[in-house]
Scaffold this motif. Structure first.
Motif: not given
Length: 667
Positions: A241-252, A374-379, A402-404, A648-651
């Motif tokens: 994640w990215e946190v700036n004060g009360r603003k939070l961004e993570w995986q879109g 192909e396998v992707r873990r869910r976070r 991560q699937d919104a 689709i783009d989760v590594p």
């Protein structure tokens, strides 16, 4: 782990800081005479209007910074609501709120217990039960409600209903919840801090007034199992994640993390970044009210029915979260600046926790022809807080995937509310035994979530979607027949997802129907994906329960929002709480039941969804002395919101493990 602090980035939706709370009190006391016996029930941000926020975002016009202050003048028995402009250093409004009682405060809880314990009639009631030291009694002040207040007690007074428990000793950490003093009720005037009435129905068993066993669940009381190995969460590259004060961004995901004393955690401006554009989904989301009705008709339990958010201010009851217990791995915390009844600043450290969790498989595809897999873990990202409300602990988790999709979860734990029963009594049905002479009454928990939806900046419309079977035609089944105008279902297998547009508030009132796969879809008809389908999100219910109370019961009058699982209203700034602004001691009818009588339009509107999540609790011995977490949730899922799967783009894991570890400071 870095302690979350306010950055230089400011936003109009940021909660008040401690300095702003001090400033608001100073402005108010400079203009108004605040009596010595007045109590500051809450001091919090008066949130700017949507129009003001739009001007801020689009034209960089800073809205006025305002504080909303609720005061209880105990000497005059008045409740006052004031709006203070921190920008202009002035009091904008000062209104006497006629005939209302604000929520109870922690300080009143403490004073109420002291008041009861010094009352001789109460102390005599304990002595009559064989208690040599009445000082071992402890008193939990419950909201008094309305109809269960004794007829000879003035309901216009500010009241609490005290329930008594008996500690076994005066030692620190000794709890009395295993020894309820069943039959003893105390009503306290909180304005005067006087006991106005003691009601004693007597113990359920004169020969054995208290259950014989004490509770033991603390670390020093229990011999632990020895086959548990360490489980550590390691993120060598730091969190995503990215946190700036009360603003939070993570995986879109983009959002702002807020707080109120009434609701606790509030999330603003929830959106998802798609091809460089942050698309709006929800303007404001919170748990706006709770109702916990009990179903036992017996006189000592039938009055129990509290609204922990509106009557108690669940944000004020939040706990400071601890590293490695409430959250694991890399964490970020936000403090909560609140106030005491004296108007002083009270900072609750680590009120909100942010962390990431592995959550199993996100998606998988194995092809036997090419022998490929192909396998992707869910976070998932977790934004959470925990509130301790008397005997219960409530954990509120907001999960972002991560699937919104979004999942809103409540976990109920702590200690059951229990009553003593006779040594030979079998209370099954209305109560269930959890230990000898100790029973937990049947009860329910309802949580109403207010979701101010805004799919792709609106306007939005609402649909009910559910499975619809198709008639097989006048000739019955014909598995090999043709589909025609008269026979739409020749094989008998056909059904479809029926989408019914909901045009008004009356049509929106609804219950879940899992047998028919019912869900609700909030749609923006003006925005489409590449398949020319309108963008939308669907609200997917999970486990839930119907409220079985009579419509004219006190519970249904005062907590009318529990009648339906879904409500929908057009946005109004003043419509914030589903049981009304002041539910404490209110006779009922306020909030959603009152607003929706107008049956307002919901087509192409700024729509607010109100989802009631309920659980039924028939207690059992396995719930005692500590309640393993009961977990309930619902989901919001994108539908035609994207061009393809946003996951689709989760590594894969090997790509993440092979990344070089950067220099990083979490938070």
């Amino acid at each position: 782990m870095v302690q979350g602090q306010r950055s230089s980035e400011h936003h109009p939706l940021d909660p008040l800081t401690g300095e702003e709370i001090d400033g608001a009190v100073s402005i108010l006391t400079g203009e108004k005479a605040i009596g010595e016996e007045s109590r500051y029930i809450k001091i919090e941000l008066s949130e700017p209007s949507k129009e003001a926020l739009a001007a801020y975002e689009n034209e960089n016009q800073e809205p006025e910074r305002k504080a909303r202050i609720v005061i209880r003048d105990s000497s005059d028995r008045k409740t006052v609501e004031a709006i203070v402009s921190l920008t202009e250093d002035s009091v904008d409004s000062w209104n006497h709120m006629e005939g209302v009682q604000p929520s109870l405060t922690i300080e009143e809880f403490v004073a109420c217990e002291e008041t009861v314990k010094s009352n001789e009639e109460w102390r005599d009631a304990l002595r009559e039960r064989g208690v040599e030291d009445p000082g071992l009694g402890m008193v939990d002040p419950w909201a008094a409600g309305y109809e269960f207040i004794p007829e000879d007690v003035d309901r216009s007074k500010r009241l609490a209903h005290g329930l008594t428990y008996l500690r076994s000793s005066g030692e620190d950490g000794d709890e009395g919840y295993s020894r309820p003093v069943t039959g003893l009720h105390t009503f306290v005037d909180l304005d005067r801090m006087d006991v106005v009435k003691v009601v004693d129905y007597g113990p359920p068993d004169d020969n054995s007034p208290f259950p014989p066993e004490e509770m033991a669940y603390r670390e020093d009381d229990v011999e632990f199992r020895d086959d548990v190995t360490a489980y550590n969460v390691d993120q060598p590259g730091g969190p995503s994640w990215e946190v700036n004060g009360r603003k939070l961004e993570w995986q879109g995901w983009h959002m702002r993390v807020g707080w109120t004393q009434r609701e606790g955690l509030v999330l603003h401006n929830i959106g998802y970044e798609d091809e460089g554009e942050v698309r709006s989904i929800i303007d404001r989301a919170s748990c706006a009210e709770m109702s916990v009705p009990y179903g036992d008709p017996e006189v000592n339990d039938r009055f129990k029915g509290v609204m922990d958010i509106g009557e108690y201010n669940i944000g004020r009851l939040a706990k400071s979260l601890s590293n490695g217990c409430d959250c694991l791995g890399e964490m970020h915390y936000w403090d909560a600046a609140m106030n005491t009844v004296n108007g002083e600043v009270n900072i609750l450290e680590n009120a909100i926790c942010l962390h990431e969790e592995d959550n199993g498989t996100l998606w998988e595809r194995s092809d036997w022809r090419t022998d490929s897999s192909e396998v992707r873990r869910r976070r998932r990202l977790v934004v959470s807080f925990v509130a301790a409300v008397g005997n219960y602990d409530y954990i509120f988790n907001w999960y972002f995937y991560q699937d919104a999709s979004i999942e809103v979860e409540v976990r109920l734990t702590g200690i059951n509310s229990v009553s003593a029963v006779g040594a030979d009594e079998d209370p099954s049905g209305y109560k269930e035994l959890v230990a000898p002479q100790l029973a937990g009454p049947i009860h329910q928990h309802f949580f109403n979530f207010r979701l101010d939806m805004n799919i792709d900046d609106g306007p939005n419309s609402l649909y009910r979607v559910e499975n619809q079977p198709v008639p097989s035609g006048p000739e019955g089944l014909d598995p090999m027949g043709e589909v025609d105008e008269e026979t739409l279902n020749p094989g008998g297998n056909a059904y479809y997802a029926d989408r019914e547009k909901i045009t008004s508030e009356g049509e929106a009132k609804d219950l879940i129907d899992p047998l028919n796969g019912r869900y609700w879809q909030i749609v923006n008809a003006q925005e489409t994906n590449r398949l020319n389908r309108p963008t939308s999100y669907r609200l997917m219910p999970s486990g839930n329960v119907k409220a079985p109370m009579k419509s004219d019961s006190s519970v249904m009058k005062r907590s009318g929002f529990i009648k339906y699982h879904l409500w929908a209203t057009p946005f109004r700034e003043s419509e914030r709480f589903p049981a009304g602004d002041y539910p404490n001691q209110h006779p009922g009818g306020a909030g959603l039941p009152e607003w929706t009588e107008a049956d307002r339009n919901l087509e192409e509107e700024d729509i607010v969804l109100w989802y009631t999540l309920g659980m039924n609790h028939v207690t059992r011995p396995e719930d005692w002395p500590i309640l393993p977490a009961q977990v309930y949730s619902f989901k919001l899922q994108p539908t035609n919101f994207f061009e393809e799967s946003p996951a689709i783009d989760v590594p894969p894991q090997h790509a993440i493990r092979n990344q070089d570890v950067p220099d990083h400071e979490s938070g």
